[in-house]
Write an enzyme that holds these catalytic residues in place. Sequence first.
Site, PDB file in Angstrom:
ATOM      1  N   SER A 147     -30.587  94.068  18.224  1.00 58.54           N
ATOM      2  CA  SER A 147     -30.367  92.708  17.586  1.00 58.54           C
ATOM      3  C   SER A 147     -30.502  92.616  16.325  1.00 58.54           C
ATOM      4  O   SER A 147     -31.556  93.422  15.837  1.00 58.54           O
ATOM      5  CB  SER A 147     -31.070  91.545  18.408  1.00 58.54           C
ATOM      6  OG  SER A 147     -31.128  90.482  17.732  1.00 58.54           O
ATOM      7  N   TYR A 160     -39.242  87.807  20.911  1.00 58.02           N
ATOM      8  CA  TYR A 160     -38.066  88.403  21.098  1.00 58.02           C
ATOM      9  C   TYR A 160     -37.776  89.476  20.187  1.00 58.02           C
ATOM     10  O   TYR A 160     -37.649  90.563  20.391  1.00 58.02           O
ATOM     11  CB  TYR A 160     -37.119  87.427  21.575  1.00 58.02           C
ATOM     12  CG  TYR A 160     -35.469  87.877  21.439  1.00 58.02           C
ATOM     13  CD1 TYR A 160     -35.069  88.691  22.555  1.00 58.02           C
ATOM     14  CD2 TYR A 160     -34.702  87.913  20.067  1.00 58.02           C
ATOM     15  CE1 TYR A 160     -33.674  89.209  22.428  1.00 58.02           C
ATOM     16  CE2 TYR A 160     -33.539  88.652  20.032  1.00 58.02           C
ATOM     17  CZ  TYR A 160     -33.009  89.382  21.224  1.00 58.02           C
ATOM     18  OH  TYR A 160     -31.721  89.805  21.209  1.00 58.02           O
TER      19      TYR A 160
END
Length: 258
Positions: A147, A160
């Site tokens: 990501s 995260y």
Amino acid sequence: MGKLSGKVALVTGAGSGFGESIAHSYVAEGANVLVADVAVENGKRVASEITAKNYPSGGKAVFIECNVIKKADWQAALDLAVKQFGQLDIVVNNAGTTYTKQDSMGVTEEDFDRVMTVNTKSVFWSVAVIMPYFVERKSGVYLNTSSVAGTRVRPGQVWYGASKAWVNRITQGLAAEYGPHGIRINSVCPVRGTTALLEKFSGVPDSAEERARFAKTVPLGRQSEPEDVAKSAVFLACDDSSFISGTNLAVDGGRLAA
């Protein structure tokens, strides 16, 4: 001849989102694909839909139930690939999760443990089980779905983002370690996309207004789509990228540059 003709790929988290699109794109390019997911009905649906497409490439898809944090499931996936298709060439570590966007102090221990375990231990077990096979064959491709949060961690998704920063770093380390064995390791790093996790990443209900708001933060004017990630995943798995390894490829419409 597709770009992945003759290749066999294992795609985790292939029952929805990015993984589903990657599985379709790989078969369309000639690969045989193991659609691996812990969500059985979703995984079976994707494999069935790929079969129904009857892609001209001749690639096939089979479903395997796979909990990516269990070593035995990785071994079962490798065994099925070899039994069904004779080999395994590509591993896509796509399975991942997150929690609803919120102040970092409010994230529960349960959510923290789940994010860290799924997003990191899954890659660990894939290396423990599949890498010896690749080393013996002196070839293989790993692709990790990371990501842009692994490069620039945003408020509300700190834990995260930390898990994806880990993915980015081990992508580089593994590439250096196993490149001499003919193995390439890269990651694709999307910006927020149209998947089942969209509302968790945004922290608000999905709506046209919310998508328009987010689009204004992206230089190319939209969030990512599964097809954007799939196209990048094809490139990083095929011979067009034969001299690319250790790269964390941002698929973010320029958001990291803004």
